[in-house]
Design a protein around this motif. Structure first.
Motif, PDB file in Angstrom:
ATOM      1  N   SER A  27       0.832  -1.207   0.000  1.00  0.00           N
ATOM      2  CA  SER A  27       0.000   0.000   0.000  1.00  0.00           C
ATOM      3  C   SER A  27       0.874   1.269   0.000  1.00  0.00           C
ATOM      4  O   SER A  27       1.776   1.409   0.826  1.00  0.00           O
ATOM      5  CB  SER A  27      -0.896  -0.029   1.243  1.00  0.00           C
ATOM      6  N   GLN A  28       0.630   2.170  -0.945  1.00  0.00           N
ATOM      7  CA  GLN A  28       1.321   3.475  -1.049  1.00  0.00           C
ATOM      8  C   GLN A  28       2.840   3.329  -0.958  1.00  0.00           C
ATOM      9  O   GLN A  28       3.512   4.128  -0.302  1.00  0.00           O
ATOM     10  CB  GLN A  28       0.809   4.426   0.028  1.00  0.00           C
ATOM     11  N   SER A  29       3.379   2.327  -1.626  1.00  0.00           N
ATOM     12  CA  SER A  29       4.812   2.014  -1.520  1.00  0.00           C
ATOM     13  C   SER A  29       5.648   2.559  -2.668  1.00  0.00           C
ATOM     14  O   SER A  29       6.873   2.504  -2.606  1.00  0.00           O
ATOM     15  CB  SER A  29       5.011   0.493  -1.502  1.00  0.00           C
ATOM     16  N   PHE A  30       4.996   3.024  -3.738  1.00  0.00           N
ATOM     17  CA  PHE A  30       5.772   3.301  -4.946  1.00  0.00           C
ATOM     18  C   PHE A  30       5.598   4.737  -5.446  1.00  0.00           C
ATOM     19  O   PHE A  30       4.511   5.311  -5.390  1.00  0.00           O
ATOM     20  CB  PHE A  30       5.354   2.330  -6.063  1.00  0.00           C
ATOM     21  N   ASP A  31       6.712   5.286  -5.972  1.00  0.00           N
ATOM     22  CA  ASP A  31       6.667   6.579  -6.655  1.00  0.00           C
ATOM     23  C   ASP A  31       6.085   6.428  -8.057  1.00  0.00           C
ATOM     24  O   ASP A  31       5.521   7.371  -8.604  1.00  0.00           O
ATOM     25  CB  ASP A  31       8.088   7.158  -6.776  1.00  0.00           C
ATOM     26  N   TYR A  32       6.279   5.237  -8.632  1.00  0.00           N
ATOM     27  CA  TYR A  32       5.808   4.974  -9.998  1.00  0.00           C
ATOM     28  C   TYR A  32       5.211   3.571 -10.077  1.00  0.00           C
ATOM     29  O   TYR A  32       5.699   2.640  -9.418  1.00  0.00           O
ATOM     30  CB  TYR A  32       6.963   5.013 -11.008  1.00  0.00           C
ATOM     31  N   VAL A  33       4.214   3.441 -10.958  1.00  0.00           N
ATOM     32  CA  VAL A  33       3.785   2.129 -11.444  1.00  0.00           C
ATOM     33  C   VAL A  33       4.016   2.151 -12.952  1.00  0.00           C
ATOM     34  O   VAL A  33       3.685   3.147 -13.620  1.00  0.00           O
ATOM     35  CB  VAL A  33       2.300   1.852 -11.118  1.00  0.00           C
ATOM     36  N   LEU A  34       4.582   1.063 -13.471  1.00  0.00           N
ATOM     37  CA  LEU A  34       4.828   0.960 -14.917  1.00  0.00           C
ATOM     38  C   LEU A  34       3.897  -0.101 -15.503  1.00  0.00           C
ATOM     39  O   LEU A  34       3.796  -1.210 -14.966  1.00  0.00           O
ATOM     40  CB  LEU A  34       6.288   0.568 -15.178  1.00  0.00           C
ATOM     41  N   GLU A  35       3.243   0.275 -16.602  1.00  0.00           N
ATOM     42  CA  GLU A  35       2.284  -0.612 -17.277  1.00  0.00           C
ATOM     43  C   GLU A  35       2.690  -0.803 -18.741  1.00  0.00           C
ATOM     44  O   GLU A  35       2.902   0.170 -19.461  1.00  0.00           O
ATOM     45  CB  GLU A  35       0.881   0.013 -17.203  1.00  0.00           C
ATOM     46  N   HIS A  36       2.762  -2.070 -19.143  1.00  0.00           N
ATOM     47  CA  HIS A  36       2.983  -2.376 -20.564  1.00  0.00           C
ATOM     48  C   HIS A  36       2.427  -3.778 -20.828  1.00  0.00           C
ATOM     49  O   HIS A  36       2.986  -4.761 -20.341  1.00  0.00           O
ATOM     50  CB  HIS A  36       4.485  -2.324 -20.910  1.00  0.00           C
ATOM     51  N   THR A  37       1.329  -3.850 -21.548  1.00  0.00           N
ATOM     52  CA  THR A  37       0.650  -5.105 -21.923  1.00  0.00           C
ATOM     53  C   THR A  37       0.250  -5.993 -20.744  1.00  0.00           C
ATOM     54  O   THR A  37       0.141  -7.197 -20.892  1.00  0.00           O
ATOM     55  CB  THR A  37       1.452  -5.931 -22.967  1.00  0.00           C
ATOM     56  N   CYS A  38       0.005  -5.381 -19.595  1.00  0.00           N
ATOM     57  CA  CYS A  38      -0.666  -6.100 -18.507  1.00  0.00           C
ATOM     58  C   CYS A  38      -2.146  -5.730 -18.520  1.00  0.00           C
ATOM     59  O   CYS A  38      -3.022  -6.606 -18.439  1.00  0.00           O
ATOM     60  CB  CYS A  38      -0.022  -5.773 -17.163  1.00  0.00           C
ATOM     61  N   PHE A  39      -2.430  -4.431 -18.698  1.00  0.00           N
ATOM     62  CA  PHE A  39      -3.821  -3.962 -18.746  1.00  0.00           C
ATOM     63  C   PHE A  39      -4.600  -4.691 -19.852  1.00  0.00           C
ATOM     64  O   PHE A  39      -5.770  -5.022 -19.672  1.00  0.00           O
ATOM     65  CB  PHE A  39      -3.813  -2.453 -18.999  1.00  0.00           C
ATOM     66  N   CYS A  40      -3.967  -4.975 -20.976  1.00  0.00           N
ATOM     67  CA  CYS A  40      -4.669  -5.656 -22.074  1.00  0.00           C
ATOM     68  C   CYS A  40      -4.686  -7.173 -21.883  1.00  0.00           C
ATOM     69  O   CYS A  40      -5.324  -7.889 -22.655  1.00  0.00           O
ATOM     70  CB  CYS A  40      -4.062  -5.299 -23.432  1.00  0.00           C
ATOM     71  N   ALA A  41      -3.988  -7.650 -20.845  1.00  0.00           N
ATOM     72  CA  ALA A  41      -3.934  -9.090 -20.586  1.00  0.00           C
ATOM     73  C   ALA A  41      -4.997  -9.532 -19.582  1.00  0.00           C
ATOM     74  O   ALA A  41      -5.269 -10.721 -19.454  1.00  0.00           O
ATOM     75  CB  ALA A  41      -2.543  -9.473 -20.064  1.00  0.00           C
ATOM     76  N   ILE A  42      -5.575  -8.580 -18.877  1.00  0.00           N
ATOM     77  CA  ILE A  42      -6.628  -8.924 -17.906  1.00  0.00           C
ATOM     78  C   ILE A  42      -7.996  -8.812 -18.585  1.00  0.00           C
ATOM     79  O   ILE A  42      -8.130  -8.193 -19.647  1.00  0.00           O
ATOM     80  CB  ILE A  42      -6.565  -8.019 -16.654  1.00  0.00           C
ATOM     81  N   LEU A  43      -8.998  -9.412 -17.958  1.00  0.00           N
ATOM     82  CA  LEU A  43     -10.348  -9.329 -18.519  1.00  0.00           C
ATOM     83  C   LEU A  43     -10.856  -7.886 -18.446  1.00  0.00           C
ATOM     84  O   LEU A  43     -10.594  -7.189 -17.456  1.00  0.00           O
ATOM     85  CB  LEU A  43     -11.300 -10.227 -17.735  1.00  0.00           C
TER      86      LEU A  43
END
Ligand SMILES: C[S@@+](CC[C@H](N)C(=O)[O-])C[C@H]1O[C@@H](n2cnc3c(N)ncnc32)[C@H](O)[C@@H]1O
Length: 205
Positions: free
Chosen positions: A112-128
């Protein structure tokens, strides 16, 4: 299971994704970081190093790109082969990134609230598609109050999935209540994704 347009959709379990790695059918794997992330890090707008979570980190190409630039990176994926390959790649290159075998939807309490950044690449399109609101909530929970999502969204319009596409307006609408920032068409996507990828930089509201 069927997608909204009634094409059959596999059961998207860890075993499904692990099978793709083991069978050698991980066709999403570029074997290198996504070019738009490389360009971003070389630009005047490059984010400053900080603590970064990479969701669905696969074999770690993007995570290791940021680790090599001084980011403190933790990659999360539930496919053990991907975690093992990414961990090995980090060791081979002498990089400090960590890769943890987790279901991303179970991360909120632990990180929880641990990161300055989240990086997304082809995970969002891999979930339903019906998991997308949970994904938005997850990113919000993982980020520190001033944290930023850096995402490369694949906004293709072909039916079915994975990869599940969505018009970029649909993705913008999902994030708008809790994030503010920019979406721009990526200039240097790989050939198969040109004109379909958007680089987004979104801060928590
Ligand atoms: C299309 S691949 C993309 C991998 C990597 N981002 C890349 O571009 O090479 C999707 C990845 O997300 C992982 N994944 C999908 N759903 C997940 C979940 N709920 N929790 C953790 N990992 C997940 C899969 O195991 C797979 O490695």
């Amino acid at each position: 299971m069927s997608s909204p347009d009634q094409l059959p959709v596999p059961d998207l379990t860890a075993e499904f994704w692990e099978g793709r790695y083991q069978e050698g059918t991980a066709r999403w794997d570029l074997g290198q970081p996504a070019p738009p992330f490389v360009s971003l890090l070389q630009s005047d707008a490059a984010p400053k190093p900080g603590r970064m979570a990479v969701l669905g980190s696969g074999r770690g190409h993007d995570a290791l790109l940021f680790a090599a630039q001084g980011f403190e990176v933790v990659g999360f994926d539930f496919a053990p082969s991907a975690i093992a390959d990414a961990t090995q790649a980090a060791a081979t290159r002498g990089l400090q990134a960590r890769f943890l075998q987790r279901d991303i939807f179970a991360l909120a309490d632990e990180f929880s609230q641990s990161f300055d950044y989240v990086l997304e690449h082809t995970c969002f399109c891999a979930i339903l598609p019906e998991q997308r609101p949970d994904y938005v909530r997850l990113v919000q929970q993982l980020l520190k109050p001033e944290g930023e999502l850096i995402a490369l969204f694949w906004a293709h319009s072909r039916p079915g999935g994975p990869p599940f596409g969505a018009p970029i307006e649909v993705i913008q609408t999902l994030f708008a209540p809790s994030f503010v920032g920019s979406f721009r068409l990526a200039a240097d996507s790989i050939a198969a994704r040109q004109q379909e990828e958007y680089l987004a930089r979104l801060r928590r509201r």
